[in-house]
Design an enzyme around this catalytic site. Structure first.
Site, short mmCIF file in Angstrom:
data_model
loop_
_atom_site.label_atom_id
_atom_site.label_comp_id
_atom_site.label_asym_id
_atom_site.label_seq_id
_atom_site.Cartn_x
_atom_site.Cartn_y
_atom_site.Cartn_z
N HIS A 138 -60.36 -41.54 -64.64
CA HIS A 138 -61.20 -41.43 -63.45
C HIS A 138 -62.33 -42.45 -63.45
O HIS A 138 -62.75 -42.95 -64.49
CB HIS A 138 -61.71 -40.01 -63.23
CG HIS A 138 -62.80 -39.52 -64.12
ND1 HIS A 138 -62.80 -38.27 -64.68
CD2 HIS A 138 -63.95 -40.10 -64.54
CE1 HIS A 138 -63.90 -38.10 -65.38
NE2 HIS A 138 -64.61 -39.19 -65.32
N GLU A 143 -61.08 -38.25 -59.38
CA GLU A 143 -60.14 -37.69 -60.34
C GLU A 143 -58.70 -38.08 -59.99
O GLU A 143 -58.42 -38.44 -58.84
CB GLU A 143 -60.26 -36.16 -60.34
CG GLU A 143 -61.61 -35.64 -60.83
CD GLU A 143 -61.71 -35.57 -62.35
OE1 GLU A 143 -61.19 -36.47 -63.04
OE2 GLU A 143 -62.31 -34.60 -62.84
C1 GLP Z 1 -68.06 -38.78 -66.26
C2 GLP Z 1 -68.76 -39.47 -65.06
C3 GLP Z 1 -68.31 -40.88 -64.91
C4 GLP Z 1 -68.30 -41.50 -66.28
C5 GLP Z 1 -67.14 -40.92 -67.05
C6 GLP Z 1 -67.11 -41.31 -68.51
O1 GLP Z 1 -67.43 -37.61 -65.91
N1 GLP Z 1 -68.59 -38.81 -63.82
O2 GLP Z 1 -69.14 -41.58 -64.00
O3 GLP Z 1 -68.12 -42.89 -66.19
O4 GLP Z 1 -67.06 -39.52 -66.89
O5 GLP Z 1 -68.14 -40.69 -69.20
P1 GLP Z 1 -68.58 -41.11 -70.65
O6 GLP Z 1 -69.18 -42.48 -70.51
O7 GLP Z 1 -69.60 -40.09 -71.07
O8 GLP Z 1 -67.37 -41.11 -71.50
#
Ligand code: GLP
Length: 243
Positions: A138, A143
């Site tokens: 995503h 999603e």
């Molecule tokens: C989250 C956010 C995204 C983010 C992704 C990865 O759910 N909604 O914007 O880029 O998932 O998160 P992380 O960088 O903590 O792995």
């Protein structure tokens, strides 16, 4: 798509910050699309350091964040507004009135989405969009689904995302089940896109994003169609990529 290999998280963060540094230097009134999560924290820290050293000026920058949990107030520590205030906005000289995050408390869901799309178009679109990558492919909270969503919309979060994000909450039950996200269309209309990816748990998603077929089942795969995408990924994240 330009792919820059970084050694580790710190190296990825520095390289990504340097790209944002160049953007702000070349266009001091840039509209930056910003992201939350673990991925950009190091990048923001590096940008704060550049600011503190007097090398970077945020006074004319506008920021438009990707997403926000539905139902969380700005002062809720788990809200993305709070995250951005803490990890970046309160530590640099950005004009707080020029920082935008979807309104998690707007009771009218349709209105919240419409208002956010209006903000994006009123600001003239995004110059540089920073993106993290979800483990299921995503981007923002777009999603995996049956179609690429266009504008800002409210999404039910998948089990995999709830599971991945529960680390920030007291318990899994506290993770909101819905979130607002900028749509794929707004992301794709950004002039430049910068994706940062770190860690072995993102390796499969990164491979699909870059080398897989373009499908809404891997929302990030649509980035293959954008004309100016730079991916900065560390060695662990790149471990499954075909040479
Ligand atoms: C989250 C956010 C995204 C983010 C992704 C990865 O759910 N909604 O914007 O880029 O998932 O998160 P992380 O960088 O903590 O792995």
């Amino acid at each position: 798509m330009i792919i820059i290999r970084a050694k580790d998280y710190q190296d990825m963060s520095r390289k990504a910050a340097n790209i944002i540094f160049a953007q702000i230097t070349m266009k001091p009134d840039s509209v930056l699309g910003l992201a939350t999560g673990s991925s950009p924290v190091g990048t923001y820290n590096q940008l704060i350091e550049y600011y503190q050293n007097g090398d970077l000026d945020f006074s004319n920058i506008t920021s438009i964040n990707l997403d926000e949990y539905q139902g969380l107030a700005p002062d809720n520590e788990q809200s993305y507004r709070y995250f951005m205030d803490t990890h970046l906005f309160h530590q640099v000289n950005i004009d707080k009135a020029r920082t935008f995050v979807p309104d998690g408390l707007e009771a009218d869901t349709e209105k919240a989405c419409r208002d956010y799309d209006q903000i994006i178009s009123h600001e003239g679109g995004i110059d540089l969009q920073l993106l993290g990558l979800g483990r299921n492919g995503h981007i923002g909270f777009n999603e995996p689904g049956e179609a690429f969503e266009k504008g800002t919309h409210c999404v039910p979060l998948t089990e995999s995302t709830i599971e991945a994000n529960k680390r920030f909450f007291a318990s899994e039950a506290d993770v909101p089940r819905h979130a607002y996200t900028m749509g794929i269309q707004s992301i794709m209309q950004a002039k430049k896109i910068l994706v940062i990816v770190s860690g072995a748990d993102k390796a499969e998603a990164l491979k699909e994003m870059v080398q897989g077929s373009i499908t809404p089942k891997i929302p990030a795969s649509i980035l293959q169609l954008h004309h100016d995408v730079t991916v900065v990924a560390d060695e662990a994240a790149m471990s499954k990529m075909a040479e």
